[in-house]
Design a protein around this motif. Structure first.
Motif, PDB file in Angstrom:
ATOM      1  N   UNK A  96       0.815  -1.158  -0.059  1.00  9.95           N
ATOM      2  CA  UNK A  96       0.070   0.057  -0.124  1.00  9.95           C
ATOM      3  C   UNK A  96       0.759   1.330  -0.017  1.00  9.95           C
ATOM      4  N   UNK A  97       0.708   2.180   0.936  1.00 10.95           N
ATOM      5  CA  UNK A  97       1.278   3.408   1.038  1.00 10.95           C
ATOM      6  C   UNK A  97       2.580   3.259   2.018  1.00 10.95           C
ATOM      7  N   UNK A  98       2.870   2.179   2.619  1.00 13.36           N
ATOM      8  CA  UNK A  98       3.770   2.020   3.685  1.00 13.36           C
ATOM      9  C   UNK A  98       5.232   1.552   3.110  1.00 13.36           C
ATOM     10  N   UNK A  99       6.179   2.254   3.557  1.00 14.07           N
ATOM     11  CA  UNK A  99       7.345   1.746   3.321  1.00 14.07           C
ATOM     12  C   UNK A  99       7.917   0.539   4.222  1.00 14.07           C
ATOM     13  N   UNK A 100       9.064   0.057   3.866  1.00 14.78           N
ATOM     14  CA  UNK A 100       9.439  -0.974   4.742  1.00 14.78           C
ATOM     15  C   UNK A 100       9.472  -0.610   6.346  1.00 14.78           C
ATOM     16  N   UNK A 101       9.931   0.268   6.456  1.00 14.30           N
ATOM     17  CA  UNK A 101      10.180   0.738   8.057  1.00 14.30           C
ATOM     18  C   UNK A 101       8.713   0.927   8.512  1.00 14.30           C
TER      19      UNK A 101
END
Length: 411
Positions: free
Chosen positions: A130-135
């Motif tokens: 989605x809109x999430x980065x790995x962190x």
């Protein structure tokens, strides 16, 4: 916990690293100035210090490559291997490196050194789900990062759970491996009580039934029998096997009801976190397909707590090296893809302080179960995070515990 015994420790600095990666090697750590009398406690403290040193250098538990454990007496490790295994999992989950054990009779306690191979860094701004980065996705599914006081709950569960476990009337086995049993607790003076099964969490790779035994007390005082369910842990088994074991636990509870005097026609289940996933999957189980002599409505209700019902985002986290979820796992083992065969009542609960993803997971499952005709309600737990919500089961007055008691008694 698998290990190799050696006379001399390997050189942790002699390891291959990928191009662009780096090797992290810690100093040797002991338990600190105040050496505990209990060797497993001393081991946990030494491991915690070494793990902190690894992470201080930018390595994470999935990057672990090797561990050297020096012990004054390897016999203690062999005698209490399950305790050492659970202590490792509590600290570093199922991220077991290659472990070498060296016996040194001159030591007064354990010493530990760790190494990790950190892969090349990727683009920190890349979207992985989605809109999430790995962190960001790692944080969403890291309850410890969201609850700074999580350590006190693990300490409580190490003490209160095993102390209360002594009240069990039986340990009932449903398989041959060490994890396949449940502890049975019966209420005093109640004839043919309902049985509630509780499944612990730990991301399918940590914790044990004994850690949560004390949470049976409020239900017992309400006249409900309780089964605290165990299962074998990742990475020794995969999620499909863990789910099979939990189904076998419910079937076994049905089979032995007459032996212990509870009502096999009034079984309900709850579970926390990974146990929330498992209790959700149990609510959708076709019991006649699992075993043809079981009734379709074997379970009369389910209470998944802070559960995980869509496995896809978990496969994008740093825990995937232990999960090893395939596309087939995500499709077949996510409860949002399982069709319930009865209109089983479901109560969902998530702590108000938990991450948006944990709230989204339960909302997805609520919509899914309602779409298949199941009555769904919510036990609102204001002011609770991922760990305090399950400890709240000790309090009969909170909405979650009250909902479980009501569901079990009216099943």
């Amino acid at each position: 916990m698998h290990f190799t015994q050696a006379t001399d420790a390997p050189n942790l600095k002699e390891q291959d690293t990928p191009a662009g990666g780096r090797l992290v090697v810690t100093d040797v750590f002991d338990a600190g100035a105040d050496m505990p009398d209990d060797p497993v406690t001393a081991y946990r403290l030494a491991l915690t210090r070494a793990a902190g040193a690894v992470m201080a250098q930018g390595a994470m538990p999935p990057h672990l490559s090797r561990m050297v454990l020096w012990l004054p007496d390897i016999g203690v490790l062999q005698d209490r291997l399950i305790d050492y295994d659970l202590a490792f999992r509590e600290t570093l989950a199922g991220n077991f490196p290659a472990i070498t054990v060296v016996e040194d009779r001159d030591l007064t306690g354990p010493k530990i050194a760790l190494s990790a191979v950190v892969p090349p860094a990727g683009d920190p701004d890349a979207k992985v789900y989605g809109d999430f980065t790995q962190a960001e996705i790692n944080f969403q599914y890291s309850p410890r990062a969201q609850a700074p006081d999580h350590d006190k709950y693990f300490e409580l569960w190490r003490l209160s759970g095993p102390a209360y476990q002594k009240n069990r009337v039986a340990e009932v086995w449903f398989g041959e491996t060490p994890g396949q049993s449940f502890d049975l607790f019966l209420p005093d003076g109640v004839e043919n009580p309902p049985l509630h099964l509780f499944i612990h969490g730990g991301y399918w790779q940590a914790l044990d039934k004994r850690n949560h035994a004390h949470m049976a007390d409020a239900m017992l005082k309400a006249g409900i029998a309780v089964a605290m369910v165990n299962y074998d842990l990742m990475p020794d088994v995969d999620l499909s096997e863990i789910l099979r074991q939990c189904r076998a636990a419910v079937a076994r509870a049905y089979d032995v009801a007459a032996d212990y005097g509870y009502d096999r026609d009034r079984l309900t289940v709850s579970g926390h976190s990974a146990g929330g996933h498992l209790s959700g999957a149990l609510a959708c189980t076709d019991w006649a397909d699992f075993r043809d002599d079981l009734p379709a409505d074997l379970l009369k209700g389910a209470v998944p707590i802070s559960g995980l019902f869509d496995l896809e985002p978990l496969s994008k986290t740093g825990m995937q090296p232990v999960f090893r979820f395939t596309a087939d796992d995500i499709a077949g083992l996510s409860p949002i893809n399982m069709k319930p065969v009865t209109a089983i009542p479901v109560v969902l609960s998530v702590g108000s302080l938990e991450s948006p993803e944990f709230h989204r997971q339960s909302a997805l499952f609520a919509d899914h179960m309602r779409a298949h005709g199941c009555p769904v309600s919510e036990a609102v737990m204001e002011g609770h995070h991922h760990f305090s919500i399950v400890e709240a089961l000790t309090d009969p007055a909170v909405p979650l515990t009250a909902a479980i008691i009501d569901l079990a008694k009216n099943s």
